[in-house]
Design a protein around this motif. Structure first.
Motif, PDB file in Angstrom:
ATOM      1  N   VAL A  39       0.557  -1.262   0.067  1.00  0.00           N
ATOM      2  CA  VAL A  39       0.139  -0.031   0.107  1.00  0.00           C
ATOM      3  C   VAL A  39       0.846   1.317   0.044  1.00  0.00           C
ATOM      4  N   SER A  40       2.379   1.155   0.203  1.00  0.00           N
ATOM      5  CA  SER A  40       2.878   2.540   0.502  1.00  0.00           C
ATOM      6  C   SER A  40       2.906   2.661  -0.903  1.00  0.00           C
ATOM      7  N   GLU A  41       2.958   2.094  -2.079  1.00  0.00           N
ATOM      8  CA  GLU A  41       3.181   2.145  -3.339  1.00  0.00           C
ATOM      9  C   GLU A  41       2.500   3.260  -3.904  1.00  0.00           C
ATOM     10  N   LEU A  42       0.612   3.604  -3.527  1.00  0.00           N
ATOM     11  CA  LEU A  42      -0.098   4.124  -3.681  1.00  0.00           C
ATOM     12  C   LEU A  42       0.519   5.420  -2.899  1.00  0.00           C
ATOM     13  N   ASN A  43       0.891   5.997  -1.345  1.00  0.00           N
ATOM     14  CA  ASN A  43       1.713   7.014  -0.915  1.00  0.00           C
ATOM     15  C   ASN A  43       2.728   7.116  -1.478  1.00  0.00           C
ATOM     16  N   LYS A  44       3.626   6.905  -1.912  1.00  0.00           N
ATOM     17  CA  LYS A  44       4.667   7.053  -2.844  1.00  0.00           C
ATOM     18  C   LYS A  44       4.135   7.488  -4.597  1.00  0.00           C
ATOM     19  N   GLN A  45       3.006   7.277  -4.593  1.00  0.00           N
ATOM     20  CA  GLN A  45       2.600   7.225  -6.817  1.00  0.00           C
ATOM     21  C   GLN A  45       1.838   8.837  -6.263  1.00  0.00           C
ATOM     22  N   ILE A  46       1.348   9.086  -4.773  1.00  0.00           N
ATOM     23  CA  ILE A  46       0.738  10.330  -5.166  1.00  0.00           C
ATOM     24  C   ILE A  46       1.716  11.056  -4.824  1.00  0.00           C
ATOM     25  N   MET A  47       2.648  11.134  -4.239  1.00  0.00           N
ATOM     26  CA  MET A  47       3.598  11.971  -3.460  1.00  0.00           C
ATOM     27  C   MET A  47       4.061  12.746  -5.048  1.00  0.00           C
ATOM     28  N   PRO A 335       5.910   1.086 -18.773  1.00  0.00           N
ATOM     29  CA  PRO A 335       5.165   1.196 -17.840  1.00  0.00           C
ATOM     30  C   PRO A 335       4.152   1.903 -19.108  1.00  0.00           C
ATOM     31  N   LEU A 336       2.623   2.298 -18.568  1.00  0.00           N
ATOM     32  CA  LEU A 336       1.328   2.979 -19.081  1.00  0.00           C
ATOM     33  C   LEU A 336       1.459   4.436 -18.710  1.00  0.00           C
ATOM     34  N   PRO A 337       2.061   4.847 -19.565  1.00  0.00           N
ATOM     35  CA  PRO A 337       1.799   6.784 -18.841  1.00  0.00           C
ATOM     36  C   PRO A 337       1.078   6.953 -17.921  1.00  0.00           C
ATOM     37  N   PHE A 338       0.902   7.939 -16.525  1.00  0.00           N
ATOM     38  CA  PHE A 338       0.290   7.936 -15.553  1.00  0.00           C
ATOM     39  C   PHE A 338      -0.145   7.377 -14.997  1.00  0.00           C
ATOM     40  N   VAL A 339       0.011   6.019 -15.166  1.00  0.00           N
ATOM     41  CA  VAL A 339      -0.771   4.955 -15.183  1.00  0.00           C
ATOM     42  C   VAL A 339      -0.509   4.192 -13.950  1.00  0.00           C
ATOM     43  N   SER A 340       0.954   3.967 -14.897  1.00  0.00           N
ATOM     44  CA  SER A 340       1.901   2.745 -13.933  1.00  0.00           C
ATOM     45  C   SER A 340       2.689   3.265 -12.570  1.00  0.00           C
ATOM     46  N   TYR A 341       2.658   2.557 -11.601  1.00  0.00           N
ATOM     47  CA  TYR A 341       3.755   2.953 -10.669  1.00  0.00           C
ATOM     48  C   TYR A 341       4.908   3.173 -11.631  1.00  0.00           C
ATOM     49  N   GLY A 342       5.177   4.350 -10.464  1.00  0.00           N
ATOM     50  CA  GLY A 342       7.228   4.684 -10.817  1.00  0.00           C
ATOM     51  C   GLY A 342       7.007   6.516 -10.515  1.00  0.00           C
ATOM     52  N   GLY A 343       8.263   6.373  -9.746  1.00  0.00           N
ATOM     53  CA  GLY A 343       8.167   7.545  -9.729  1.00  0.00           C
ATOM     54  C   GLY A 343       9.421   8.784 -10.791  1.00  0.00           C
ATOM     55  N   SER A 344      10.363   7.869 -11.422  1.00  0.00           N
ATOM     56  CA  SER A 344      11.095   8.143 -12.561  1.00  0.00           C
ATOM     57  C   SER A 344      10.001   7.706 -13.821  1.00  0.00           C
ATOM     58  N   MET A 346       6.280   8.505 -13.537  1.00  0.00           N
ATOM     59  CA  MET A 346       5.714  10.019 -13.207  1.00  0.00           C
ATOM     60  C   MET A 346       6.550  11.416 -13.713  1.00  0.00           C
ATOM     61  N   LEU A 347       7.949  11.423 -13.052  1.00  0.00           N
ATOM     62  CA  LEU A 347       8.233  12.894 -13.145  1.00  0.00           C
ATOM     63  C   LEU A 347       8.564  12.837 -14.327  1.00  0.00           C
ATOM     64  N   SER A 348       9.834  11.991 -15.211  1.00  0.00           N
ATOM     65  CA  SER A 348       9.445  12.280 -16.571  1.00  0.00           C
ATOM     66  C   SER A 348       8.907  13.327 -17.909  1.00  0.00           C
ATOM     67  N   ASN A 349       7.040  12.162 -17.036  1.00  0.00           N
ATOM     68  CA  ASN A 349       6.065  12.636 -18.512  1.00  0.00           C
ATOM     69  C   ASN A 349       5.643  13.686 -17.893  1.00  0.00           C
ATOM     70  N   MET A 350       5.256  13.842 -16.501  1.00  0.00           N
ATOM     71  CA  MET A 350       4.642  15.890 -15.814  1.00  0.00           C
ATOM     72  C   MET A 350       6.487  16.139 -17.013  1.00  0.00           C
ATOM     73  N   VAL A 351       7.051  16.552 -16.577  1.00  0.00           N
ATOM     74  CA  VAL A 351       8.112  17.808 -17.339  1.00  0.00           C
ATOM     75  C   VAL A 351       7.874  17.660 -18.885  1.00  0.00           C
ATOM     76  N   ALA A 352       8.071  16.174 -19.448  1.00  0.00           N
ATOM     77  CA  ALA A 352       6.979  16.177 -20.919  1.00  0.00           C
ATOM     78  C   ALA A 352       5.617  17.055 -21.093  1.00  0.00           C
ATOM     79  N   ILE A 353       4.982  16.803 -19.973  1.00  0.00           N
ATOM     80  CA  ILE A 353       4.050  17.959 -20.076  1.00  0.00           C
ATOM     81  C   ILE A 353       4.174  19.222 -19.942  1.00  0.00           C
ATOM     82  N   GLY A 354       4.901  19.305 -19.245  1.00  0.00           N
ATOM     83  CA  GLY A 354       5.664  21.098 -19.353  1.00  0.00           C
ATOM     84  C   GLY A 354       5.778  21.537 -20.223  1.00  0.00           C
ATOM     85  N   ILE A 355       6.531  20.430 -20.918  1.00  0.00           N
ATOM     86  CA  ILE A 355       7.363  21.804 -22.100  1.00  0.00           C
ATOM     87  C   ILE A 355       6.228  21.631 -22.988  1.00  0.00           C
ATOM     88  N   LEU A 356       5.605  20.530 -23.509  1.00  0.00           N
ATOM     89  CA  LEU A 356       4.245  20.532 -24.541  1.00  0.00           C
ATOM     90  C   LEU A 356       3.262  21.995 -24.499  1.00  0.00           C
TER      91      LEU A 356
END
Length: 370
Positions: A39-47, A335-344, A346-356
């Motif tokens: 369940v800690s994975e959910l907390n990390k994903q939200i973080m 991974p499935l972007p924005f859906v699968s668990y994973g910090g790296s 999530m961050l890289s995809n959010m950077v990509a959205i910021g550039i867009l």
């Protein structure tokens, strides 16, 4: 003044789309891990989603033209990281991560974006000379080298799934850059010739076995074919309305693995049914279409190419991840972007959205790329 124009022109639909995808991913992650210590994975994903949102906002206000000026620095950083990670201790048989203690950082996530930026800068510079300049052999070799260096380093980890995404966005970017049809035909012919040779003489045995079992999972139902078989059972069991959160047989009884990363879509389909799994596909289609729209309305060719490269990245990941859970494509572990668990991720995809978002904020009505 610039910030007002930027905020007025921002593609807010893009933010809504990724927000919905993140919410669906967190719900699926909660259900998949609610009865275990995971369940800690959910907390990390939200973080990481929260941190990613802040990073996205910051990147949104950085003029994307700045990246064109420092592309060689970004590319150099990416290559150094990809070389350094090869000397780390393997995790699950791959040297793909730096263990930072609070997270496992995957440099290939950074390398994707930095390579897209570098390719965009180089192709833009080449095309400024003349429309046909990209078709000169020396220029195509330069583009090829820029792409193949990170691809080879990532394949050495080994991470063939991530390596493949580089080829997808490169082909897409070259296709709209006045590349001659003879080169396109030649590339197709080369693939037809090279792929069988790679299969016979280069691919390791485990990779060949994955392909064989992909074509016929019954060859190894308890081994390599196990995960895809369980995934297909999960998706089929969900039917229209799903079995309910926390009620999926494959998900809750441990038959589906890894259920928080590679097979998160199977969790969604089993427990939430087609009424959610179907819209997830629609959301990714909408995301990709927004990327293409931003590319076509960008104020210059550099921005257009960057947006298109990011679109190619999302096209590959969404198609490959969902396709492999259905048994339609080989399992590559992406991974499935924005859906699968994973910090790296999530961050890289959010950077990509910021550039867009920054590119969209400076958009114009004239369509630069046909």
């Amino acid at each position: 003044m610039m910030n007002k124009k930027l905020l007025k022109n921002l593609d807010y639909k893009l933010i809504v789309i990724i927000g919905i995808l993140i919410c669906i991913g967190c719900i699926a992650l909660w259900s998949a891990t609610k009865d275990v210590s995971g369940v800690s994975e959910l907390n990390k994903q939200i973080m990481w989603a929260g941190i990613g949102f802040v990073v996205m906002v910051v990147v949104t206000f950085i003029n994307y033209e700045f990246y064109e000026k420092i592309w060689y620095v970004l590319y150099g950083i990416a290559i150094l990281l990809l070389i350094a990670v090869l000397f780390t201790n393997p995790i699950n048989g791959a040297t793909s991560w730096f263990n930072l203690g609070f997270m496992q950082f995957q440099p290939s996530e950074v390398a994707k974006l930095f390579t897209i930026i570098s390719l965009s800068a180089v192709i833009t510079k080449i095309n400024k000379k003349s429309d046909d300049e990209i078709n000169k052999v020396k220029n195509l070799l330069l583009v090829g080298i820029l792409v193949m260096v990170p691809v080879v380093l990532i394949a050495m980890q080994p991470d063939y799934g991530t390596a493949m995404v580089f080829l997808v966005f490169t082909v897409l970017m070259l296709f709209v850059s006045n590349l001659s049809k003879k080169y396109i035909a030649g590339a197709i012919l080369a693939v037809v010739i090279i792929v069988p040779l790679l299969y016979m003489f280069v691919l390791p045995t485990h990779a060949k076995n994955r392909i064989k079992v992909f074509l016929d999972p019954s060859l190894d139902p308890l081994g390599i074919g196990y995960n895809v078989t369980q995934s297909k059972l999960a998706i089929g069991s969900g039917k229209l309305a799903g079995m309910g959160l926390g009620e999926g047989n494959q998900t809750q009884l441990g038959y589906l693995s890894p259920k928080t990363t590679d097979f998160i879509y199977a969790v969604i389909a089993e427990e939430m049914g087609f009424i959610v799994a179907g819209p997830v596909i629609v959301l990714f289609m909408a995301l990709i279409l927004r990327c293409i729209y931003i590319s076509r309305s960008a104020k210059d060719n550099f921005g257009a190419l960057v947006a298109l490269g990011i679109a190619g990245m999302f096209i590959f990941y969404a198609t490959e991840n969902i396709g492999m859970t259905m048994g339609l494509l080989p399992i590559t572990g992406v991974p499935l972007p924005f859906v699968s668990y994973g910090g790296s991720s999530m961050l890289s995809n959010m950077v990509a959205i910021g550039i867009l978002l920054n590119i969209s904020g400076q958009r114009q009505k004239v369509i630069l790329m046909g």
